[in-house]
Motif scaffolding. Structure first.
Motif, mmCIF file in Angstrom:
data_model
loop_
_atom_site.group_PDB
_atom_site.id
_atom_site.type_symbol
_atom_site.label_atom_id
_atom_site.label_comp_id
_atom_site.label_asym_id
_atom_site.label_seq_id
_atom_site.Cartn_x
_atom_site.Cartn_y
_atom_site.Cartn_z
ATOM 1 N N CYS A 22 0.746 -1.103 0.087
ATOM 2 C CA CYS A 22 0.058 -0.048 -0.026
ATOM 3 C C CYS A 22 0.916 1.200 0.003
ATOM 4 O O CYS A 22 0.408 2.383 0.273
ATOM 5 N N LEU A 25 -0.167 4.162 -2.458
ATOM 6 C CA LEU A 25 -1.466 4.871 -1.854
ATOM 7 C C LEU A 25 -1.161 5.687 -0.728
ATOM 8 O O LEU A 25 -1.797 6.849 -0.754
ATOM 9 N N LYS A 28 0.137 8.858 -1.962
ATOM 10 C CA LYS A 28 -0.812 9.677 -2.766
ATOM 11 C C LYS A 28 -1.545 10.539 -1.524
ATOM 12 O O LYS A 28 -1.889 11.646 -1.878
ATOM 13 N N SER A 44 -10.877 10.898 -0.935
ATOM 14 C CA SER A 44 -10.791 9.674 -1.450
ATOM 15 C C SER A 44 -9.467 9.016 -1.652
ATOM 16 O O SER A 44 -9.385 7.728 -1.549
ATOM 17 N N GLN A 45 -8.332 9.604 -1.392
ATOM 18 C CA GLN A 45 -7.242 8.989 -1.195
ATOM 19 C C GLN A 45 -7.160 8.247 0.107
ATOM 20 O O GLN A 45 -6.328 7.050 0.090
ATOM 21 N N ALA A 47 -9.414 6.956 1.745
ATOM 22 C CA ALA A 47 -10.428 5.926 1.628
ATOM 23 C C ALA A 47 -9.822 4.585 0.740
ATOM 24 O O ALA A 47 -9.696 3.690 1.064
ATOM 25 N N GLU A 48 -9.182 4.910 -0.226
ATOM 26 C CA GLU A 48 -8.140 4.128 -0.990
ATOM 27 C C GLU A 48 -7.052 3.421 -0.437
ATOM 28 O O GLU A 48 -6.827 2.144 -0.172
ATOM 29 N N PHE A 49 -6.407 4.159 0.419
ATOM 30 C CA PHE A 49 -5.383 3.703 1.316
ATOM 31 C C PHE A 49 -5.844 2.706 2.602
ATOM 32 O O PHE A 49 -5.414 1.816 2.818
ATOM 33 N N LYS A 50 -7.018 3.046 3.061
ATOM 34 C CA LYS A 50 -7.677 2.304 4.180
ATOM 35 C C LYS A 50 -8.331 0.922 3.567
ATOM 36 O O LYS A 50 -7.938 -0.042 4.269
ATOM 37 N N LYS A 51 -8.573 1.035 2.316
ATOM 38 C CA LYS A 51 -9.244 -0.075 1.777
ATOM 39 C C LYS A 51 -7.957 -1.214 1.427
ATOM 40 O O LYS A 51 -8.158 -2.236 1.839
ATOM 41 N N CYS A 52 -6.856 -0.624 0.923
ATOM 42 C CA CYS A 52 -5.715 -1.252 0.791
ATOM 43 C C CYS A 52 -5.251 -2.175 2.134
ATOM 44 O O CYS A 52 -5.022 -3.281 2.001
#
Length: 65
Positions: A22, A25, A28, A44-45, A47-52
Motif C-alpha cells: 500500500c 497509496l 498519494k 478519496s485518497q 479511503a483508497e489507502f484504508k481499503k488497501c
C-alpha cells in the motif's frame, strides 16, 4: 553502507508499508495533504489507502500474506 560511506536510514513505517503493498497509496495521501494543506480534502485518497490496508490485514489474518 552506501558507496559514499554514509549509512542509509530506513523509516520503519515506510518499510512496513512496502510490505503491505500500500506504499504508493500512502504517498498519494501525503501528496494530497501537502498540496491542499487540508486532509479533509483528501478523503478519496484516504479511503483508497484504508481499503488497501484492510485487504492486507484480512489476507494476513487468513495466513495468505
Amino acid at each position: 553502507m552506501s558507496a559514499h560511506g554514509k549509512q542509509e536510514i530506513t523509516d520503519p513505517v515506510e518499510e512496513m508499508l512496502k510490505r503491505t503493498g500500500c506504499i504508493n497509496l500512502h504517498y498519494k495521501v501525503q501528496e494530497c495533504i501537502a498540496e491542499t494543506q487540508d486532509w479533509r480534502r483528501c478523503q478519496s485518497q484516504v479511503a483508497e489507502f484504508k481499503k488497501c490496508m484492510q485487504l492486507y490485514q484480512e489476507q494476513r489474518f487468513k495466513g495468505v500474506v
